[in-house]
Write an enzyme that holds these catalytic residues in place. Structure first.
Site, mmCIF file in Angstrom:
data_model
loop_
_atom_site.group_PDB
_atom_site.id
_atom_site.type_symbol
_atom_site.label_atom_id
_atom_site.label_comp_id
_atom_site.label_asym_id
_atom_site.label_seq_id
_atom_site.Cartn_x
_atom_site.Cartn_y
_atom_site.Cartn_z
ATOM 1 N N GLN A 192 -4.735 -1.522 -5.807
ATOM 2 C CA GLN A 192 -4.862 -2.837 -5.178
ATOM 3 C C GLN A 192 -4.351 -3.919 -6.150
ATOM 4 O O GLN A 192 -3.504 -3.618 -6.961
ATOM 5 C CB GLN A 192 -6.299 -3.129 -4.724
ATOM 6 C CG GLN A 192 -6.772 -2.286 -3.538
ATOM 7 C CD GLN A 192 -7.244 -0.898 -3.931
ATOM 8 O OE1 GLN A 192 -8.019 -0.738 -4.863
ATOM 9 N NE2 GLN A 192 -6.784 0.101 -3.229
ATOM 10 N N LYS A 208 3.183 -0.727 -8.128
ATOM 11 C CA LYS A 208 2.566 -0.150 -9.335
ATOM 12 C C LYS A 208 2.928 1.323 -9.505
ATOM 13 O O LYS A 208 3.143 1.786 -10.614
ATOM 14 C CB LYS A 208 1.031 -0.292 -9.265
ATOM 15 C CG LYS A 208 0.559 -1.730 -9.309
ATOM 16 C CD LYS A 208 -0.945 -1.839 -9.206
ATOM 17 C CE LYS A 208 -1.477 -1.466 -7.834
ATOM 18 N NZ LYS A 208 -1.128 -2.374 -6.730
ATOM 19 N N ASP A 229 0.127 -3.739 -3.509
ATOM 20 C CA ASP A 229 1.480 -3.396 -3.061
ATOM 21 C C ASP A 229 2.569 -4.029 -3.930
ATOM 22 O O ASP A 229 3.637 -4.373 -3.436
ATOM 23 C CB ASP A 229 1.695 -3.804 -1.585
ATOM 24 C CG ASP A 229 0.623 -3.246 -0.686
ATOM 25 O OD1 ASP A 229 0.240 -2.082 -0.890
ATOM 26 O OD2 ASP A 229 0.154 -3.977 0.220
ATOM 27 N N GLY A 268 -1.992 3.214 -1.791
ATOM 28 C CA GLY A 268 -0.837 4.019 -1.390
ATOM 29 C C GLY A 268 0.262 3.751 -2.394
ATOM 30 O O GLY A 268 0.965 2.757 -2.297
ATOM 31 N N HIS A 269 0.361 4.603 -3.399
ATOM 32 C CA HIS A 269 1.348 4.379 -4.459
ATOM 33 C C HIS A 269 2.599 5.208 -4.187
ATOM 34 O O HIS A 269 2.560 6.430 -4.198
ATOM 35 C CB HIS A 269 0.729 4.701 -5.823
ATOM 36 C CG HIS A 269 -0.349 3.735 -6.207
ATOM 37 N ND1 HIS A 269 -1.161 3.892 -7.289
ATOM 38 C CD2 HIS A 269 -0.732 2.566 -5.624
ATOM 39 C CE1 HIS A 269 -1.997 2.864 -7.359
ATOM 40 N NE2 HIS A 269 -1.770 2.055 -6.353
HETATM 41 P P1 IMP Z 1 -10.551 -1.840 2.006
HETATM 42 O O1 IMP Z 1 -10.208 -1.694 0.556
HETATM 43 O O2 IMP Z 1 -10.023 -0.741 2.864
HETATM 44 O O3 IMP Z 1 -12.006 -2.102 2.215
HETATM 45 O O4 IMP Z 1 -9.810 -3.173 2.553
HETATM 46 C C1 IMP Z 1 -10.146 -4.482 2.109
HETATM 47 C C2 IMP Z 1 -8.901 -5.356 1.975
HETATM 48 O O5 IMP Z 1 -8.110 -4.878 0.900
HETATM 49 C C3 IMP Z 1 -8.003 -5.343 3.215
HETATM 50 O O6 IMP Z 1 -7.405 -6.622 3.337
HETATM 51 C C4 IMP Z 1 -6.943 -4.326 2.862
HETATM 52 O O7 IMP Z 1 -5.748 -4.535 3.554
HETATM 53 C C5 IMP Z 1 -6.789 -4.587 1.368
HETATM 54 N N1 IMP Z 1 -6.307 -3.418 0.629
HETATM 55 C C6 IMP Z 1 -7.020 -2.326 0.278
HETATM 56 N N2 IMP Z 1 -6.255 -1.466 -0.411
HETATM 57 C C7 IMP Z 1 -5.056 -2.032 -0.512
HETATM 58 C C8 IMP Z 1 -3.829 -1.637 -1.160
HETATM 59 O O8 IMP Z 1 -3.729 -0.580 -1.796
HETATM 60 N N3 IMP Z 1 -2.798 -2.499 -1.026
HETATM 61 C C9 IMP Z 1 -2.900 -3.684 -0.384
HETATM 62 N N4 IMP Z 1 -4.006 -4.099 0.218
HETATM 63 C C10 IMP Z 1 -5.077 -3.284 0.149
#
Ligand code: IMP
Length: 431
Positions: A225, A16, A13, A40-41
């Site tokens: 991420q 990017k 977040d 979520g970009h």
């Molecule tokens: P997962 O990727 O859905 O398995 O989530 C694992 C961890 O990564 C959790 O803490 C999510 O909130 C975090 N996470 C996954 N994708 C994002 C992102 O795009 N932005 C911020 N945090 C993320």
């Protein structure tokens, strides 16, 4: 520099999407190389906000090729919706703009169910995943039972793989997670419909990218991420299930590391995190609430409120090393306006010692307290400033402070969500 990689230096977040959208004007091809619809970009063009989850952010600019590389895990159902949404907003008019790797793995309906149900079962110990099936899909990829995009185009192979998987998954779902079983035929039929819709986009993206390199095309790699969510180098186990760092741009696309010319690390001017896990500079207080409100810090994928805190040099330095970051882009600097003083964490104190690096041991990290420097704030609204020289002195000092403390030049500063709210100091494609 022909090829540029964008990575997040914090917990995701970082903004990017906006930087990728901005740099897309200089690129020919934009590649997603890891993650999936957990990303979520957000890109704002004029009055229109678009949130991209799986399609590279480059799709918002005509004439660009957007590649979903082999390192991504794809949820076809949500990808179809995303394509429709982007089209309804007037983008993606040319079908050839999107290329999907035939080697990419698929997120299957049972992956999503397992992800959500596991989290429910863990209760207060949950990871706080996005519930998009990311972890279970990567588990199957590494476990060599995953279903790849290309597999669904071969009826017998797909049905066999599905049957094999469902034997195990249904047992696990019914006997461990207390969920209902999935039916092979239903999933088979569902995916047969999807494949007709996506078949035009599927190709050997590896070959396409190498041909493009030979034609001197410029490639922009769009990380998702952030480094602290990397499965190897982040705050394990509170991480995502992919490698989020620059090296993954090679693995997740098939382009060797010698072609990665510049690595741009995106850092928010403060820090946020969504989901559970350690966050040393978190401000669970008025400051954190201020940053959340002013920065609209709510997850672009799940809508969850983000945890907010001060800029953390320990994590950003860690990211710089791991990613070989050559340039930094600082985002959301406008959110810090009106704060009298701004804190920056320069180290972690553990017992009587200030640690220079990021501790791997979770129990050490939990006991660390941040050591802060204070930097003077500024009162002015900076959201319409487009040249560095017009910035208030204190804002310029904050940027300089980060450059000096990291040893990396800040080449872009974003001061709002719109396309034109950006100060470009240097174009990474030209350095
Ligand atoms: P997962 O990727 O859905 O398995 O989530 C694992 C961890 O990564 C959790 O803490 C999510 O909130 C975090 N996470 C996954 N994708 C994002 C992102 O795009 N932005 C911020 N945090 C993320």
């Amino acid at each position: 520099m022909p090829n540029v990689v964008i990575v997040g230096t914090q917990w995701g977040d970082e903004g990017k999407g906006k930087i990728v959208d901005f740099l897309t004007q200089h690129a020919d091809i934009i590649v997603r190389f890891q993650g999936g619809p957990n990303a979520g970009h957000t890109v704002v063009v004029g009055e229109k906000q678009t949130i991209l989850h799986q399609i590279p952010s480059g799709i918002l600019q005509p004439g660009k090729k957007c590649v979903i590389g082999n390192g991504v895990v794809i949820d076809i159902e949500t990808l179809m919706k995303e394509i429709e949404e982007v089209r309804s907003q007037g983008y993606f008019k040319d079908d050839t703009a999107l290329l999907i790797s035939e080697n990419a793995h698929l997120i299957m309906p049972y992956h999503k169910k397992i992800d959500i149900s596991r989290e429910k079962m863990k209760g207060k110990d949950k990871l706080g995943t996005t519930g998009r099936g990311i972890g279970p899909a990567y588990e199957d990829k590494v476990g060599r039972s995953g279903i790849r995009v290309i597999d669904i185009f071969d009826d017998d192979l797909f049905r066999n793989k599905l049957e094999d998987n469902l034997k195990e998954k249904n047992f696990y779902l019914q006997n461990y997670l207390n969920e209902e079983a999935f039916n092979t035929e239903e999933i088979f039929q569902q995916f047969s419909k999807y494949r007709d819709k996506i078949k035009n986009y599927i190709c050997n993206t590896f070959l396409f990218l190498h041909e493009s390199l030979n034609e001197n095309k410029r490639i922009l790699f769009e990380g998702a991420q952030g480094t602290m969510l990397d499965v190897d180098h982040g705050t394990y186990p509170f991480v995502t299930s992919s490698n989020t760092i620059s090296a993954q741009a090679s693995i997740g696309s098939g382009i060797g590391p010698k072609h990665l010319d510049a690595i741009v690390g995106i850092s928010k001017a403060y820090t946020t995190r969504v989901g559970a896990g350690p966050f040393p500079t978190e401000q669970d207080n008025d400051t954190g609430n201020y940053l959340r409100d002013k920065g609209a810090e709510y997850g672009a994928t799940t809508g969850r409120p983000r945890r907010c805190g001060w800029f953390d040099l320990v994590t950003v330095r860690h990211s710089i090393q791991i990613n070989s970051i050559t340039h930094l882009a600082l985002t959301k600097l406008d959110v810090l306006s009106r704060l009298k003083t701004i804190k920056v964490c320069t180290g972690y104190k553990y017992m009587d010692e200030v640690l220079s690096g990021f501790p791997t041991d979770f129990s050490v990290l939990e006991k660390c307290t941040p050591v802060y420097d204070e930097v003077e704030g500024w009162d002015e609204d900076i959201s319409s400033i487009t040249r560095l020289k017009d910035m208030p002195e204190a804002a310029k000092n904050y940027i300089e402070y980060i450059e000096n403390a990291t040893g990396i030049p800040v080449i872009m500063v974003s001061v709002g969500s719109r396309r034109n709210q950006i100060i470009t100091i240097k174009d990474p494609f030209e350095t």
